[in-house]
Scaffold this motif. Structure first.
Motif, short mmCIF file in Angstrom:
data_model
loop_
_atom_site.label_atom_id
_atom_site.label_comp_id
_atom_site.label_asym_id
_atom_site.label_seq_id
_atom_site.Cartn_x
_atom_site.Cartn_y
_atom_site.Cartn_z
N ARG A 60 7.91 -8.07 5.52
CA ARG A 60 7.46 -7.94 4.06
C ARG A 60 6.03 -7.45 4.20
N VAL A 120 4.62 -4.05 2.28
CA VAL A 120 3.59 -4.01 1.17
C VAL A 120 2.14 -3.23 1.78
N TRP A 173 9.35 -5.97 -3.68
CA TRP A 173 8.70 -6.27 -2.28
C TRP A 173 9.53 -7.82 -2.13
#
Length: 501
Positions: free
Chosen positions: A44, A48, A98
């Motif tokens: 993640r 991002v 996300w």
């Protein structure tokens, strides 16, 4: 507060295996090295970082490229760029692009990213309309979509890296499969065929606490207990997912109780529908007095959707024939020099049982059909199919063509003529159709395709039952998005020559 240390593990639940030591925090998932699972958070964070870097970098370059004219125009470009970047970075978390659970698997990740880009473009357009800023148009209709494509490209690169890791057995979620022995075995086989999904089944719970015929394992996966042992097994061994297949006697109350037991453990509960492999546009949720019901609409193969599929098929066939013309010519010359005719025509069964002649580059000796009878004893396929990994009828040129599916290129002429589609079930022989049961005949509801779900899921390595199941799943869940996904996966399957012979 519930104390996992007070849980008494029922008899029959083995101790935690040495290679899967319990996490320091009870109930938290562990990785293969015994520490808390970190790769999901790292994935993640990487996504991002990639998104933010791409948005800011691309926006900066766009502002510099458009920075011309008087000072006011420069300032307008700078302001539009700054607002566009801010809107994109705000829209992504709002659209849950996300969310760690959807990263690296399926199309949901890119759908949510698409919604974020569209939302940012719409918000920017409304702001420009209200403030009467003319320079906002190039951002709304060109630069923001372009930045969105660059972000998607970055995510695609991360996904391919993740898939390579999973192909090596890394970055996998540890799964406890729950259900009857056959359902668990089927789930294990499915996850092994699709390692990119990221599931590795490390344990199973069955009604008897044993595998088939009383064995201690199912498909080499240890059975760690019966259906009453699920909660303690999760708390003791730190599984990341509990997948409930078909568990006899398990109703809503039992599933709710299990979901409550898993709260606070970071362990996800996944429940297979079990009844029908139907999803997508045919599935609708309708609550009745608070009870959610799944409503299944009738599959439709007519109307606007079919017209769109036909237009896409024939347009793509023309373009591919033009682009592949040099390769087409080279293959034709190679086949001709190998002796015999260039093309092989064979009667196949299409939509609603109508027959047509499918065209392929010849990859076998001229009298291949006559030699089929004497090779029947060596058939390696189940059901009505005939397959041999080392078929003596295949020519040297034909072996190369089959390995990379080049012998299928002339089927673009069938697509152009309307007897086939780019994507669809495998076109069967009349002799095969004669043996079909009612279930298998549903494959004939749509046009057969050059590629399909079975081709991107193992090709010649699949059994007859698995190929039928995949074709029926396509028929029941058809959509243009599914077609595009299959076409993309076909490219990878062909380049890797996976399961082709």
């Amino acid at each position: 507060m519930f104390n996992p240390s007070e849980v008494t593990v029922p008899a029959g639940v083995p101790a935690v295996p040495a290679q899967r030591s319990a996490s320091p925090v009870a109930g938290r998932p562990v990785d293969d090295e015994g520490g808390p699972v970190r790769w999901q958070r790292r994935l993640r964070s990487l996504v991002v970082l990639s998104d933010v870097t791409t948005v800011l970098g691309a926006t900066g370059l766009a502002v510099l490229a458009g920075w011309t004219g008087i000072y006011e125009a420069k300032r307008a470009q700078l302001v539009c760029g700054a607002i566009a970047a801010a809107l994109l970075l705000i829209a992504m978390p709002l659209a849950r692009a996300w969310d760690g659970r959807i990263l690296g698997v399926g199309s949901t990740e890119f759908k949510r990213l698409g919604r974020a880009v569209v939302g940012a473009a719409v918000a920017l357009a409304l702001g420009g309309l209200i403030l009467l800023v003319a320079s906002v148009r190039i951002w709304v209709f060109f630069l923001v979509p372009l930045i969105g494509c660059l972000v998607a490209l970055g995510r695609f690169g991360i996904r391919k890296w993740l898939h390579r890791q999973r192909g090596r057995g890394r970055a996998m979620l540890s799964v406890l499969a729950v259900g009857d022995e056959r359902a668990v075995a089927d789930m294990i086989r499915r996850t092994r065929r699709d390692p990119h999904f990221g599931w590795r089944i490390d344990g199973a719970c069955t009604p008897t606490g044993r595998g088939l015929d009383g064995a201690a394992s199912i498909e080499d996966v240890p059975v760690v207990g019966d259906l009453d042992s699920v909660g303690p097994a999760v708390l003791g061994q730190g599984y990341r997912v509990v997948s409930v297949c078909q568990a006899p006697g398990w109703g809503p109350k039992r599933l709710h109780r299990l979901a409550w037991e898993l709260e606070g453990t970071e362990t996800e509960l996944a429940v297979a529908p079990g009844l029908m492999e139907i999803a997508g546009p045919r599935m609708h949720i309708a609550p009745v007095d608070g009870l959610p019901l799944l409503r299944l609409s009738e599959p439709r193969f007519t109307g606007v959707a079919r017209v769109l599929k036909t237009v896409v098929d024939r347009t793509a066939a023309v373009l591919l024939l033009l682009l592949a013309a040099p390769l087409f010519l080279a293959v034709a010359v190679a086949v001709k020099l190998d002796g015999g005719p260039v093309f092989f025509r064979q009667e196949r069964v299409g939509t609603n049982g109508r027959t047509f002649h499918m065209v392929k580059f010849r990859s076998m000796v001229v009298d291949a059909e006559a030699k089929l009878a004497e090779l029947r004893a060596g058939n390696e396929a189940a059901g009505p199919l005939f397959k041999m990994a080392r078929d003596p009828r295949i020519t040297k040129v034909g072996a190369v063509l089959r390995r990379y599916s080049l012998d299928e290129l002339p089927q673009l002429l069938n697509v152009l003529g309307g007897s086939m589609s780019l994507v669809g079930p495998r076109p069967p022989l009349p002799a095969e159709v004669a043996t079909y049961e009612d279930v298998a005949r549903r494959r004939l509801l749509v046009r057969p395709g050059m590629t399909g779900l079975w081709q991107v899921s193992g090709r010649s390595n699949l059994s007859w039952e698995e190929s039928v199941r995949l074709d029926l799943r396509y028929v029941e869940n058809w959509s243009m998005a599914l077609d595009l996904t299959i076409l993309w996966k076909t490219l990878g399957a062909v380049l890797r020559s996976r399961g082709a012979y």
